[in-house]
Design a protein around this motif. Structure first.
Motif, PDB file in Angstrom:
ATOM      1  N   GLN A 176       1.045  -1.078   0.196  1.00 27.24           N
ATOM      2  CA  GLN A 176       0.255  -0.008   0.030  1.00 27.24           C
ATOM      3  C   GLN A 176       1.040   1.057  -0.175  1.00 27.24           C
ATOM      4  O   GLN A 176       1.635   1.187   0.332  1.00 27.24           O
ATOM      5  CB  GLN A 176      -1.179   0.115   1.518  1.00 27.24           C
ATOM      6  N   ILE A 177       0.463   2.233  -0.762  1.00 28.61           N
ATOM      7  CA  ILE A 177       1.230   3.507  -0.261  1.00 28.61           C
ATOM      8  C   ILE A 177       0.695   4.183   0.536  1.00 28.61           C
ATOM      9  O   ILE A 177      -0.120   4.484   0.667  1.00 28.61           O
ATOM     10  CB  ILE A 177       0.662   4.448  -2.136  1.00 28.61           C
ATOM     11  N   GLU A 178       1.667   5.477   1.515  1.00 31.56           N
ATOM     12  CA  GLU A 178       1.811   6.037   2.348  1.00 31.56           C
ATOM     13  C   GLU A 178       2.609   7.599   2.631  1.00 31.56           C
ATOM     14  O   GLU A 178       3.804   6.685   1.735  1.00 31.56           O
ATOM     15  CB  GLU A 178       1.272   4.982   4.027  1.00 31.56           C
ATOM     16  N   ASN A 179       2.291   8.139   2.777  1.00 29.70           N
ATOM     17  CA  ASN A 179       2.491   9.355   2.173  1.00 29.70           C
ATOM     18  C   ASN A 179       3.567   9.452   1.123  1.00 29.70           C
ATOM     19  O   ASN A 179       4.710   9.550   1.102  1.00 29.70           O
ATOM     20  CB  ASN A 179       3.527  10.190   3.139  1.00 29.70           C
ATOM     21  N   THR A 185       2.612  -4.558   4.050  1.00 30.36           N
ATOM     22  CA  THR A 185       1.575  -3.915   5.099  1.00 30.36           C
ATOM     23  C   THR A 185       1.763  -5.885   5.683  1.00 30.36           C
ATOM     24  O   THR A 185       1.440  -6.040   6.700  1.00 30.36           O
ATOM     25  CB  THR A 185       0.142  -4.223   4.542  1.00 30.36           C
ATOM     26  N   LYS A 186       2.133  -6.573   5.271  1.00 38.59           N
ATOM     27  CA  LYS A 186       2.188  -8.300   5.976  1.00 38.59           C
ATOM     28  C   LYS A 186       0.563  -8.467   5.033  1.00 38.59           C
ATOM     29  O   LYS A 186       0.789  -9.905   6.503  1.00 38.59           O
ATOM     30  CB  LYS A 186       2.986  -8.937   6.618  1.00 38.59           C
ATOM     31  N   LYS A 187      -0.250  -7.721   4.525  1.00 32.86           N
ATOM     32  CA  LYS A 187      -1.877  -8.335   5.441  1.00 32.86           C
ATOM     33  C   LYS A 187      -1.819  -8.073   3.439  1.00 32.86           C
ATOM     34  O   LYS A 187      -2.312  -7.214   2.683  1.00 32.86           O
ATOM     35  CB  LYS A 187      -2.562  -7.497   5.832  1.00 32.86           C
ATOM     36  N   LEU A 188      -2.907  -9.627   2.702  1.00 37.45           N
ATOM     37  CA  LEU A 188      -3.363  -9.297   1.512  1.00 37.45           C
ATOM     38  C   LEU A 188      -4.602  -8.878   1.163  1.00 37.45           C
ATOM     39  O   LEU A 188      -5.508  -9.099   2.068  1.00 37.45           O
ATOM     40  CB  LEU A 188      -2.626 -11.042   1.023  1.00 37.45           C
ATOM     41  N   GLN A 198      -3.032   1.012 -10.055  1.00 37.28           N
ATOM     42  CA  GLN A 198      -2.400   1.583 -11.117  1.00 37.28           C
ATOM     43  C   GLN A 198      -1.273   2.671  -9.690  1.00 37.28           C
ATOM     44  O   GLN A 198       0.077   2.206 -10.448  1.00 37.28           O
ATOM     45  CB  GLN A 198      -2.625   2.365 -12.217  1.00 37.28           C
ATOM     46  N   PRO A 199      -1.034   2.827  -9.508  1.00 39.99           N
ATOM     47  CA  PRO A 199      -0.464   3.636  -8.847  1.00 39.99           C
ATOM     48  C   PRO A 199       0.667   2.552  -7.305  1.00 39.99           C
ATOM     49  O   PRO A 199       1.723   3.169  -7.861  1.00 39.99           O
ATOM     50  CB  PRO A 199      -1.757   4.778  -8.085  1.00 39.99           C
ATOM     51  N   ILE A 200       0.019   1.764  -7.255  1.00 39.69           N
ATOM     52  CA  ILE A 200       0.754   0.233  -6.609  1.00 39.69           C
ATOM     53  C   ILE A 200       1.485   0.072  -8.015  1.00 39.69           C
ATOM     54  O   ILE A 200       3.204  -0.213  -7.346  1.00 39.69           O
ATOM     55  CB  ILE A 200      -0.298  -0.610  -6.371  1.00 39.69           C
ATOM     56  N   ILE A 201       1.306  -0.144  -8.368  1.00 40.41           N
ATOM     57  CA  ILE A 201       2.347  -1.467  -9.399  1.00 40.41           C
ATOM     58  C   ILE A 201       3.226  -0.443 -10.236  1.00 40.41           C
ATOM     59  O   ILE A 201       4.866  -0.573 -10.482  1.00 40.41           O
ATOM     60  CB  ILE A 201       1.604  -1.404 -10.902  1.00 40.41           C
TER      61      ILE A 201
END
Length: 337
Positions: A176-179, A185-188, A198-201
């Protein structure tokens, strides 16, 4: 250095289960070793101490969630391994083997070139989200796994699907994206909106990333599974089945480990896996141990190597049982004294 002057060294971290159970195995066997802590590297010890020694290299212990910081630490680690590789020593796995398997792209190309059954690469280097979609269209592949070329424990892995006709998407990821930064996060979670995916990839592709074809895995009790096979010193030493309701089975994501005997695999299926591991490890000079991740294709149960790990020997089902893996490693190292 005389034979009697040789020492066994473990490069590792005394805070980890790896160290604790290696130490327990040493105590049970009456074998002495010296721990060289990663935290003290270049402060109280240097690579020179390895010259003429008997060496096992464990990975550094990190709990880093920020991918930018993780990338910097991996670069530091790779540099250290290259420095160790300049020293004449007997290694359980040489620094070169560890580096080669740490590089998922290199490792997969070695397996492919040798004609060994492995999950197929769709994109050897993904530039960004749009590049991935175009390559998937051209390859007529609607489902892939994105993986950082340098990474472990499912960190940064994304299971991505795009319907070839409707364009509907889904992405299974612990990222996940933060700031503005990408975190593990180790949580799927499952994302279905392109504006989320798209932003994560795109952010992940700032690292070195490849994409592999997503194969349907065999199932047991309505859960998908694959296998971590610990192949060392010429034999299939230990097997752990990893189960998940979702597409990513890594135990780091709180998935369920399963005694592989419950799968009731036939003798020929086990022999096929062992031969696969033998052929795969033989492609890497002086590889004495590898954690080999194997999927059995749904329906046919044909084995495919997903990836290999030159330090993939921490298996809780083993260390909490007979601790066979570490005992065998110590017996092998001790045989040179």
């Amino acid at each position: 250095m005389n034979k009697t002057d040789k020492k066994i060294y473990l490069i590792g971290d005394e805070r980890t289960k790896r160290f604790s159970y290696f130490q327990l195995a040493a105590e049970q066997l009456g074998v002495n070793f010296i721990c060289l802590p990663w935290s003290n590297y270049k402060r109280t010890w240097s690579a020179d101490i390895l010259e003429g020694g008997l060496v096992k290299i464990d990975p550094p212990f990190w709990q880093e969630a920020d991918f930018d910081k993780m990338r910097d630490k991996l670069e530091w680690y790779r540099s250290a391994l290259m420095e160790f590789g300049n020293k004449e020593a007997i290694y359980l796995n040489t620094p070169s083997v560890i580096l080669q398997m740490l590089d998922k792209r290199y490792c997969k190309k070695v397996l492919c070139d040798a004609g060994i059954a492995t999950t197929k690469a769709v994109v050897w280097q993904v530039e960004n989200f749009e590049h991935l979609l175009e390559e998937m269209r051209q390859s007529q592949c609607s489902s892939v796994f994105l993986k950082p070329v340098f990474g472990s424990g499912a960190s940064g892995v994304i299971g991505f699907r795009c319907h070839p006709h409707t364009g509907a998407m889904s992405a299974y990821t612990s990222c996940q994206i933060e700031n503005g930064s990408l975190y593990n996060t180790k949580k799927l979670t499952c994302l279905t909106k392109p504006s989320q995916i798209q932003p994560i990839i795109d952010q992940l592709c700032k690292m070195d990333v490849m994409a592999e074809r997503w194969y349907a895995k065999a199932e047991h009790n309505e859960k998908k599974f694959d296998l971590r096979v610990l192949y060392q010193l010429g034999k299939m030493e230990f097997i752990v089945a990893r189960q998940s309701k979702g597409p990513i089975t890594n135990l780091h994501l709180n998935n369920q480990a399963l005694d592989y005997h419950e799968l009731a695999l036939s003798k020929s299926q086990l022999e096929n896996m062992e031969m696969l591991c033998l052929k795969a490890t033989a492609q890497f000079s002086q590889c004495h141990m590898a954690g080999v991740d194997i999927l059995l294709k749904k329906g046919s149960l044909t084995p495919y190597i997903i990836e290999m790990n030159g330090q993939g020997d921490l298996l809780y089902q083993d260390i909490y049982g007979e601790n066979i893996v570490y005992k065998r490693q110590l017996q092998w190292l001790n045989s040179f004294l």
